[in-house]
Design a protein around this motif. Structure first.
Motif, PDB file in Angstrom:
ATOM      1  N   ILE A   1       0.858  -1.175   0.000  1.00 34.28           N
ATOM      2  CA  ILE A   1       0.000   0.000   0.000  1.00 34.28           C
ATOM      3  C   ILE A   1       0.901   1.233   0.000  1.00 34.28           C
ATOM      4  N   SER A   2       0.319   2.408  -0.201  1.00 32.99           N
ATOM      5  CA  SER A   2       1.139   3.619  -0.248  1.00 32.99           C
ATOM      6  C   SER A   2       1.547   4.044   1.165  1.00 32.99           C
ATOM      7  N   GLU A   3       2.620   4.834   1.214  1.00 40.60           N
ATOM      8  CA  GLU A   3       3.080   5.334   2.504  1.00 40.60           C
ATOM      9  C   GLU A   3       2.053   6.289   3.117  1.00 40.60           C
ATOM     10  N   GLY A   4       1.352   7.035   2.247  1.00 38.04           N
ATOM     11  CA  GLY A   4       0.308   7.939   2.719  1.00 38.04           C
ATOM     12  C   GLY A   4      -0.843   7.188   3.362  1.00 38.04           C
ATOM     13  N   THR A   5      -1.238   6.075   2.734  1.00 37.91           N
ATOM     14  CA  THR A   5      -2.311   5.247   3.297  1.00 37.91           C
ATOM     15  C   THR A   5      -1.891   4.679   4.642  1.00 37.91           C
ATOM     16  N   THR A   6      -0.636   4.244   4.722  1.00 36.10           N
ATOM     17  CA  THR A   6      -0.118   3.730   5.992  1.00 36.10           C
ATOM     18  C   THR A   6      -0.175   4.805   7.069  1.00 36.10           C
ATOM     19  N   ARG A   7       0.231   6.005   6.715  1.00 29.05           N
ATOM     20  CA  ARG A   7       0.219   7.120   7.668  1.00 29.05           C
ATOM     21  C   ARG A   7      -1.207   7.401   8.162  1.00 29.05           C
ATOM     22  N   ASN A   8      -2.173   7.303   7.245  1.00 33.41           N
ATOM     23  CA  ASN A   8      -3.570   7.509   7.625  1.00 33.41           C
ATOM     24  C   ASN A   8      -4.050   6.431   8.594  1.00 33.41           C
ATOM     25  N   TYR A   9      -3.640   5.191   8.350  1.00 27.16           N
ATOM     26  CA  TYR A   9      -4.003   4.101   9.253  1.00 27.16           C
ATOM     27  C   TYR A   9      -3.432   4.342  10.651  1.00 27.16           C
ATOM     28  N   VAL A  10      -2.160   4.737  10.701  1.00 22.06           N
ATOM     29  CA  VAL A  10      -1.509   4.978  11.989  1.00 22.06           C
ATOM     30  C   VAL A  10      -2.210   6.115  12.733  1.00 22.06           C
ATOM     31  N   THR A  11      -2.540   7.188  12.011  1.00 23.29           N
ATOM     32  CA  THR A  11      -3.259   8.307  12.624  1.00 23.29           C
ATOM     33  C   THR A  11      -4.604   7.854  13.173  1.00 23.29           C
ATOM     34  N   GLY A  12      -5.314   7.011  12.391  1.00 22.44           N
ATOM     35  CA  GLY A  12      -6.597   6.494  12.836  1.00 22.44           C
ATOM     36  C   GLY A  12      -6.474   5.633  14.088  1.00 22.44           C
ATOM     37  N   LEU A  13      -5.415   4.830  14.141  1.00 18.99           N
ATOM     38  CA  LEU A  13      -5.188   3.982  15.316  1.00 18.99           C
ATOM     39  C   LEU A  13      -4.906   4.831  16.548  1.00 18.99           C
ATOM     40  N   LEU A  14      -4.126   5.892  16.376  1.00 15.32           N
ATOM     41  CA  LEU A  14      -3.827   6.779  17.496  1.00 15.32           C
ATOM     42  C   LEU A  14      -5.117   7.386  18.053  1.00 15.32           C
ATOM     43  N   GLU A  15      -6.027   7.776  17.164  1.00 17.39           N
ATOM     44  CA  GLU A  15      -7.285   8.378  17.597  1.00 17.39           C
ATOM     45  C   GLU A  15      -8.188   7.346  18.269  1.00 17.39           C
ATOM     46  N   LYS A  16      -8.307   6.161  17.667  1.00 13.66           N
ATOM     47  CA  LYS A  16      -9.205   5.136  18.207  1.00 13.66           C
ATOM     48  C   LYS A  16      -8.736   4.582  19.545  1.00 13.66           C
TER      49      LYS A  16
ATOM     50  N   GLY B   1      -6.496   6.129  21.544  1.00 14.33           N
ATOM     51  CA  GLY B   1      -6.233   7.200  22.493  1.00 14.33           C
ATOM     52  C   GLY B   1      -4.771   7.404  22.859  1.00 14.33           C
ATOM     53  N   PHE B   2      -3.879   7.212  21.873  1.00 15.18           N
ATOM     54  CA  PHE B   2      -2.458   7.396  22.143  1.00 15.18           C
ATOM     55  C   PHE B   2      -1.917   8.624  21.426  1.00 15.18           C
ATOM     56  N   ARG B   3      -0.766   9.118  21.911  1.00 18.96           N
ATOM     57  CA  ARG B   3      -0.164  10.335  21.395  1.00 18.96           C
ATOM     58  C   ARG B   3       0.717  10.080  20.165  1.00 18.96           C
ATOM     59  N   ASP B   4       1.447   8.956  20.162  1.00 17.39           N
ATOM     60  CA  ASP B   4       2.386   8.717  19.076  1.00 17.39           C
ATOM     61  C   ASP B   4       2.565   7.221  18.844  1.00 17.39           C
ATOM     62  N   ARG B   5       3.334   6.875  17.810  1.00 19.26           N
ATOM     63  CA  ARG B   5       3.494   5.479  17.409  1.00 19.26           C
ATOM     64  C   ARG B   5       4.300   4.686  18.446  1.00 19.26           C
ATOM     65  N   THR B   6       5.149   5.367  19.206  1.00 19.49           N
ATOM     66  CA  THR B   6       5.864   4.682  20.272  1.00 19.49           C
ATOM     67  C   THR B   6       4.879   4.095  21.270  1.00 19.49           C
ATOM     68  N   GLN B   7       3.885   4.877  21.666  1.00 23.36           N
ATOM     69  CA  GLN B   7       2.875   4.390  22.596  1.00 23.36           C
ATOM     70  C   GLN B   7       2.068   3.259  21.979  1.00 23.36           C
ATOM     71  N   LEU B   8       1.800   3.339  20.673  1.00 19.98           N
ATOM     72  CA  LEU B   8       1.101   2.248  19.982  1.00 19.98           C
ATOM     73  C   LEU B   8       1.890   0.947  20.084  1.00 19.98           C
ATOM     74  N   ALA B   9       3.195   1.048  19.809  1.00 23.54           N
ATOM     75  CA  ALA B   9       4.045  -0.143  19.828  1.00 23.54           C
ATOM     76  C   ALA B   9       4.115  -0.758  21.224  1.00 23.54           C
ATOM     77  N   ILE B  10       4.313   0.090  22.221  1.00 23.85           N
ATOM     78  CA  ILE B  10       4.399  -0.392  23.596  1.00 23.85           C
ATOM     79  C   ILE B  10       3.079  -1.016  24.021  1.00 23.85           C
ATOM     80  N   PHE B  11       1.966  -0.401  23.633  1.00 21.82           N
ATOM     81  CA  PHE B  11       0.641  -0.942  23.962  1.00 21.82           C
ATOM     82  C   PHE B  11       0.480  -2.345  23.402  1.00 21.82           C
ATOM     83  N   PHE B  12       0.881  -2.526  22.136  1.00 18.81           N
ATOM     84  CA  PHE B  12       0.702  -3.835  21.513  1.00 18.81           C
ATOM     85  C   PHE B  12       1.566  -4.893  22.174  1.00 18.81           C
TER      86      PHE B  12
END
Length: 208
Positions: free
Chosen positions: A175-190, A192-203
């Motif tokens: 997929i495109s890098e832009g689409t990936t960025r949109n997915y990551v942004t959506g995950l942060l919102e859903k 409730g995290f501030r950045d991708r580091t918090q996403l990774a640690i959460f998982f």
């Protein structure tokens, strides 16, 4: 970036200090030989990043990381070690470390890893990421249903947890890098995290 170097080997401490001070964007504000000294140095020098060894006398890097993070959430910590120990990897990241890299990497790779963490990303050396990937594959706790996200979003979350960049995720999923960025942004919102580091640690925390 103000850096504190923590290692019980004086030769390694001095070598890392020389390596970092050659670079214009790093300032070594101190060195320490164990986690306890590191905590005291953080109180005194207020570094922005701590380069932390794992196995040290008095207080190891895992406990040192946990205590520093409990008092100074803004300080980023990168674990630098020769040991590829599954439990150490999990515990260090659970304690809040933003990166886990091995000492056998080339000097320029270590420098770039620190810069990446300084920009707010998580860094996992490839062998460490593979170890975490194996841990995640064995886990059944974190599911799209439980997190209330789509299977594709869960797939993106898993790859973030393995330390992949947006570009690497895009290439992996075709997929495109832009689409990936949109997915990551959506995950942060859903989630409730501030950045991708918090996403990774959460998982990672939810896949023990």
């Amino acid at each position: 970036m103000k850096v504190l170097i923590v290692d019980d080997d004086a030769l390694i401490r001095e070598g890392l200090k020389i390596l970092l001070e050659i670079e214009d964007d790093f300032q070594v504000v101190g060195t320490a030989s164990n986690g306890h000294e590191a905590l005291e140095m953080c109180r005194k020098e207020k570094p922005e990043l701590v380069l932390m060894d794992i196995r040290m006398p008095v207080m190891d890097g895992v406990l040192g990381t946990k205590l520093i993070k409990s008092q100074f959430r803004e300080i980023k910590i990168v674990i630098l070690t020769t040991f590829k120990d599954d439990e150490y990897i999990k515990e260090a990241l659970k304690s809040g470390a933003e990166g886990y890299i091995l000492k056998n990497q080339p000097a320029d790779s270590i420098i770039e890893s620190l810069r990446t963490v300084g920009k707010g990303n998580i860094v996992l050396e490839r062998e460490v990421a593979n170890t975490l990937s194996s841990m995640l594959k064995e886990s059944k706790k974190a599911t799209p249903e439980r997190l209330n996200i789509s299977p594709r979003e869960f797939e993106i979350l898993k790859l973030v947890g393995e330390g992949l960049s947006n570009r690497e995720i895009a290439e992996s999923l075709n997929i495109s890098e832009g689409t990936t960025r949109n997915y990551v942004t959506g995950l942060l919102e859903k989630l409730g995290f501030r950045d991708r580091t918090q996403l990774a640690i959460f998982f990672i925390r939810n896949c023990e």
